[in-house]
Design an enzyme around this catalytic site. Sequence first.
Site, mmCIF file in Angstrom:
data_model
loop_
_atom_site.group_PDB
_atom_site.id
_atom_site.type_symbol
_atom_site.label_atom_id
_atom_site.label_comp_id
_atom_site.label_asym_id
_atom_site.label_seq_id
_atom_site.Cartn_x
_atom_site.Cartn_y
_atom_site.Cartn_z
ATOM 1 N N MET A 98 21.112 34.410 -35.741
ATOM 2 C CA MET A 98 20.505 34.161 -37.047
ATOM 3 C C MET A 98 19.006 34.473 -36.963
ATOM 4 S SD MET A 98 22.322 30.448 -37.505
ATOM 5 C CE MET A 98 21.609 30.101 -39.108
ATOM 6 N N GLY A 184 14.763 31.011 -36.461
ATOM 7 C CA GLY A 184 15.712 31.879 -35.765
ATOM 8 C C GLY A 184 16.533 31.167 -34.701
ATOM 9 N N SER A 185 17.811 31.455 -34.600
ATOM 10 C CA SER A 185 18.693 30.696 -33.728
ATOM 11 C C SER A 185 20.046 31.381 -33.596
ATOM 12 C CB SER A 185 18.857 29.286 -34.288
ATOM 13 O OG SER A 185 18.993 29.324 -35.687
ATOM 14 N N ARG A 186 21.033 30.654 -33.023
ATOM 15 C CA ARG A 186 22.348 31.241 -32.785
ATOM 16 C C ARG A 186 23.431 30.189 -32.996
ATOM 17 N NH1 ARG A 186 23.438 33.279 -26.869
ATOM 18 N NH2 ARG A 186 25.284 31.950 -26.778
#
Length: 215
Positions: A98, A184-186
């Site tokens: 993301m 931002g990330s996953r």
Amino acid sequence: MPHSNSEEPRRKVRLARGASPWLLPTLATAALSLARSRRSGKWAAVAVPSTALAAGMLWFFRDPEREITQGRVISPADGVVQSIMPWKDGRTRVAIFMSPLNVHVNRAPLAGTVTSVEHIPGGFVPAFNKESENNERVVWHFDTEIGDVEMIQIAGAVARRIVPYLPAGTKVEQGERIGLIRFGSRVDVYLPAGVEADVEVGQVTVAGVTRLDRD
């Protein structure tokens, strides 16, 4: 006959739960600087970046309504499929990256019961880095009609806070909002053994809309 854009019903967009600690100070600063900019050039210089930052925050923390797709497993996150990896126990991990431009509200990949929500402390390396598997994260388990399904929210270099919306024991509908990752990330989803992925690396996903598995 398809409707024109003017005839389409407007989809509601709200702000994500858990956004206020970041959003309210930013909006307050922008409002104050704008109010004082009429009488002070210094405040006018502050008003431009603070207003731009407030607008960016409003965009980042948007939480649009979605028409949930029918399917066994749907994407819990907006983003891009980073990897699809078979696991030793027969499961398949689908990792979705993301970016800060994506909607960061995550949704339940299946209907069922939340059996556990575990926060695990860790680092904050970029979410696209392999070492991000040791980052700060929240591990979810869902009891569903196809068995236990694991989902992991992983913090990135900027995303230092994961906000779960639901406790263990909660029954959820497929596509229901379950949490927020700031910036931002996953998000990783582990498809149970025997369930094949129907997405490809590089494919764009939409939370609640993109189906991850095939029949």
